[in-house]
Design a protein around this motif. Structure first.
Motif, PDB file in Angstrom:
ATOM      1  N   MET A  30      29.007  38.867  43.331  1.00 33.43           N
ATOM      2  CA  MET A  30      30.043  37.873  43.050  1.00 33.43           C
ATOM      3  C   MET A  30      30.426  37.876  41.578  1.00 33.43           C
ATOM      4  N   VAL A  31      29.422  38.018  40.697  1.00 34.47           N
ATOM      5  CA  VAL A  31      29.715  38.065  39.265  1.00 34.47           C
ATOM      6  C   VAL A  31      30.496  39.334  38.927  1.00 34.47           C
ATOM      7  N   LEU A  77      34.337  39.567  37.413  1.00 35.50           N
ATOM      8  CA  LEU A  77      34.668  40.245  36.163  1.00 35.50           C
ATOM      9  C   LEU A  77      35.693  41.360  36.370  1.00 35.50           C
ATOM     10  N   ALA A  78      35.743  41.916  37.573  1.00 42.81           N
ATOM     11  CA  ALA A  78      36.653  43.028  37.844  1.00 42.81           C
ATOM     12  C   ALA A  78      38.038  42.569  38.269  1.00 42.81           C
ATOM     13  N   VAL A  79      38.127  41.477  39.005  1.00 43.67           N
ATOM     14  CA  VAL A  79      39.388  41.088  39.648  1.00 43.67           C
ATOM     15  C   VAL A  79      40.124  39.998  38.885  1.00 43.67           C
ATOM     16  N   TYR A  80      39.419  38.975  38.429  1.00 38.41           N
ATOM     17  CA  TYR A  80      40.087  37.818  37.837  1.00 38.41           C
ATOM     18  C   TYR A  80      40.346  38.029  36.344  1.00 38.41           C
ATOM     19  N   GLN A  81      41.466  37.506  35.911  1.00 37.13           N
ATOM     20  CA  GLN A  81      41.837  37.543  34.504  1.00 37.13           C
ATOM     21  C   GLN A  81      41.585  36.163  33.907  1.00 37.13           C
ATOM     22  N   PHE A  82      40.674  36.083  32.961  1.00 38.44           N
ATOM     23  CA  PHE A  82      40.369  34.805  32.321  1.00 38.44           C
ATOM     24  C   PHE A  82      39.915  35.074  30.891  1.00 38.44           C
ATOM     25  N   ARG A  83      39.878  34.020  30.126  1.00 42.51           N
ATOM     26  CA  ARG A  83      39.533  34.139  28.710  1.00 42.51           C
ATOM     27  C   ARG A  83      38.067  34.548  28.553  1.00 42.51           C
ATOM     28  N   PHE A  84      37.810  35.395  27.583  1.00 43.06           N
ATOM     29  CA  PHE A  84      36.464  35.891  27.245  1.00 43.06           C
ATOM     30  C   PHE A  84      35.866  36.752  28.360  1.00 43.06           C
ATOM     31  N   ASN A 100      36.139  40.049  28.821  1.00 42.74           N
ATOM     32  CA  ASN A 100      35.561  41.249  28.217  1.00 42.74           C
ATOM     33  C   ASN A 100      34.323  40.920  27.375  1.00 42.74           C
ATOM     34  N   THR A 101      34.327  39.742  26.774  1.00 37.79           N
ATOM     35  CA  THR A 101      33.160  39.335  25.989  1.00 37.79           C
ATOM     36  C   THR A 101      31.945  39.132  26.886  1.00 37.79           C
ATOM     37  N   ILE A 102      32.169  38.488  28.020  1.00 36.55           N
ATOM     38  CA  ILE A 102      31.076  38.278  28.961  1.00 36.55           C
ATOM     39  C   ILE A 102      30.550  39.606  29.491  1.00 36.55           C
ATOM     40  N   PHE A 103      31.459  40.523  29.784  1.00 33.89           N
ATOM     41  CA  PHE A 103      31.040  41.835  30.261  1.00 33.89           C
ATOM     42  C   PHE A 103      30.264  42.588  29.182  1.00 33.89           C
ATOM     43  N   ALA A 104      30.681  42.443  27.925  1.00 33.08           N
ATOM     44  CA  ALA A 104      29.942  43.069  26.822  1.00 33.08           C
ATOM     45  C   ALA A 104      28.534  42.489  26.701  1.00 33.08           C
ATOM     46  N   LEU A 105      28.407  41.192  26.917  1.00 36.31           N
ATOM     47  CA  LEU A 105      27.084  40.567  26.883  1.00 36.31           C
ATOM     48  C   LEU A 105      26.195  41.085  28.008  1.00 36.31           C
ATOM     49  N   VAL A 106      26.798  41.343  29.165  1.00 40.69           N
ATOM     50  CA  VAL A 106      26.035  41.917  30.272  1.00 40.69           C
ATOM     51  C   VAL A 106      25.500  43.292  29.887  1.00 40.69           C
ATOM     52  N   LEU A 107      26.350  44.098  29.239  1.00 41.91           N
ATOM     53  CA  LEU A 107      25.915  45.426  28.805  1.00 41.91           C
ATOM     54  C   LEU A 107      24.820  45.343  27.749  1.00 41.91           C
ATOM     55  N   ILE A 108      24.941  44.377  26.845  1.00 44.29           N
ATOM     56  CA  ILE A 108      23.918  44.203  25.810  1.00 44.29           C
ATOM     57  C   ILE A 108      22.595  43.786  26.446  1.00 44.29           C
ATOM     58  N   THR A 109      22.671  42.930  27.455  1.00 47.79           N
ATOM     59  CA  THR A 109      21.454  42.478  28.140  1.00 47.79           C
ATOM     60  C   THR A 109      20.702  43.645  28.776  1.00 47.79           C
ATOM     61  N   MET A 110      21.435  44.656  29.239  1.00 52.16           N
ATOM     62  CA  MET A 110      20.797  45.827  29.826  1.00 52.16           C
ATOM     63  C   MET A 110      19.942  46.577  28.813  1.00 52.16           C
ATOM     64  N   MET A 111      20.233  46.416  27.533  1.00 54.57           N
ATOM     65  CA  MET A 111      19.512  47.141  26.488  1.00 54.57           C
ATOM     66  C   MET A 111      18.306  46.381  25.954  1.00 54.57           C
ATOM     67  N   VAL A 112      18.128  45.133  26.382  1.00 58.56           N
ATOM     68  CA  VAL A 112      17.038  44.304  25.869  1.00 58.56           C
ATOM     69  C   VAL A 112      15.799  44.502  26.738  1.00 58.56           C
ATOM     70  N   SER A 156      36.349  47.328  40.584  1.00 56.32           N
ATOM     71  CA  SER A 156      37.542  47.675  39.802  1.00 56.32           C
ATOM     72  C   SER A 156      38.363  48.755  40.481  1.00 56.32           C
ATOM     73  N   GLY A 157      37.732  49.552  41.325  1.00 59.32           N
ATOM     74  CA  GLY A 157      38.443  50.622  41.993  1.00 59.32           C
ATOM     75  C   GLY A 157      38.950  50.281  43.372  1.00 59.32           C
ATOM     76  N   LEU A 158      38.717  49.067  43.833  1.00 63.33           N
ATOM     77  CA  LEU A 158      39.197  48.678  45.157  1.00 63.33           C
ATOM     78  C   LEU A 158      40.692  48.369  45.123  1.00 63.33           C
ATOM     79  N   PRO A 159      41.426  48.713  46.165  1.00 65.28           N
ATOM     80  CA  PRO A 159      42.870  48.422  46.201  1.00 65.28           C
ATOM     81  C   PRO A 159      43.130  46.916  46.177  1.00 65.28           C
ATOM     82  N   LYS A 160      44.045  46.498  45.322  1.00 69.94           N
ATOM     83  CA  LYS A 160      44.379  45.074  45.211  1.00 69.94           C
ATOM     84  C   LYS A 160      45.229  44.583  46.382  1.00 69.94           C
ATOM     85  N   ASP A 161      45.752  45.512  47.177  1.00 67.46           N
ATOM     86  CA  ASP A 161      46.585  45.111  48.321  1.00 67.46           C
ATOM     87  C   ASP A 161      45.789  44.308  49.338  1.00 67.46           C
ATOM     88  N   PHE A 162      44.498  44.627  49.473  1.00 68.10           N
ATOM     89  CA  PHE A 162      43.665  43.879  50.419  1.00 68.10           C
ATOM     90  C   PHE A 162      43.534  42.420  49.986  1.00 68.10           C
TER      91      PHE A 162
END
Length: 282
Positions: A98-99, A103-110, A112-124, A168-174
């Motif tokens: 769901m998360v 992050l892939a479908v909805y457009q909202f503020r921050f 990309n920042t939240i996604f960057a934090l997810v990537l940073i968390t993978m490195m901890v 991110s690669g799923l067709p938006k038509d569905f």
């Protein structure tokens, strides 16, 4: 008249077949050795170590029978590991998907920042956050319970990243068609998106179940009583400064492979498809 096309066995194809067969043998060698050792008495293992020697006179099922005696807690550890792994895998896949989908479908503020934090968390590394995580578990009274093992990791960064890439690669038509038909956002996710993401769910189910089943450090810190232990921690208690119970240790390790093997065989159909698709889309 039907004609059959015979496969062309080129030298390069034969070489690859031989090479991959050698890799398969190397990968299966420890498992085969461990399985053979599980039928031998501990004295034989202490004298000659792990080997592929098969002596019918030494083979017996006594090592496995020890696991099911009333004095052994192995079945209890096995049940704990299965319950914790099953609950963790289901919750982790649900929340992470769901998360990642959001992050892939909805457009909202921050976003990309939240996604960057997810990537940073993978490195901890886990060792860095163990102390604050332990204090939080004490505050929430999760010590010595299966929820103390499960809850801190149900929103895992790797599945979130993987589901985000896949969605991110799923067709938006569905999505547009579902919304036009009056489907809610949750209904769109559960009725439309989840079936489309089945390969991703299969891939992550194998990886997260394997992670939870083999998890040692965090359950070792959270779980206190012998009845609450999982398989990795329970088997480690058989090795002590006062003596090592190799009979139960090796046979118990062999049986511990079975659930993960079943999970892999169940989801292997979509495993490669999900891993490759999730790695290139986005």
């Amino acid at each position: 008249m039907e004609t059959t096309i015979k496969p062309k066995w080129s030298p390069s194809r034969v070489l690859l077949l031989i090479l991959f067969s050698m890799f398969a043998v190397f990968a299966l060698f420890p498992i085969i050795t461990l399985t053979i050792a599980s039928f031998k008495p501990a004295q034989e293992l202490m004298r000659f170590g792990l080997n592929l020697n098969i002596d019918p006179e030494l083979f017996s099922f006594k090592n496995y029978s020890y696991l099911f005696t009333s004095e052994s807690l192995y079945l209890n550890w096995y049940k704990n590991s299965i319950v914790i792994t099953a609950i963790y895998t289901v919750l982790c896949l649900l929340i992470s998907s769901m998360v990642g989908y959001g992050l892939a479908v909805y457009q909202f503020r921050f976003r990309n920042t939240i996604f960057a934090l997810v990537l940073i968390t993978m490195m901890v590394p886990l060792e860095i956050i163990i102390l604050p995580l332990y204090k939080l578990s004490i505050s929430l009274q999760l010590i010595n319970s299966m929820w103390g093992v499960i809850l801190p990791f149900i929103a895992a960064p790797l599945p979130i990243f993987f589901f985000r890439q896949y969605a991110s690669g799923l067709p938006k038509d569905f999505l547009d068609a579902a919304r036009v038909d009056g489907c809610t956002e949750f209904g769109t996710f559960f009725r439309v998106i989840m079936p489309l993401m089945l390969p991703a769910f299969s891939s992550m189910a194998i990886l997260q179940a394997l992670f939870c089943w083999n998890n040692f450090l965090w359950p070792l810190i959270v779980l206190r009583t012998n009845e609450q232990l999982t398989i990795p921690i329970g088997l480690s208690t058989l090795i002590t400064p006062y003596g090592n119970n190799f009979d139960m240790l090796i046979s118990g390790a062999v049986l511990a492979i079975v659930p993960i093997l079943i999970v892999f065989l169940f989801f292997q159909k979509y495993f490669i498809e999900g891993m490759t698709a999730g790695g290139v889309k986005g």
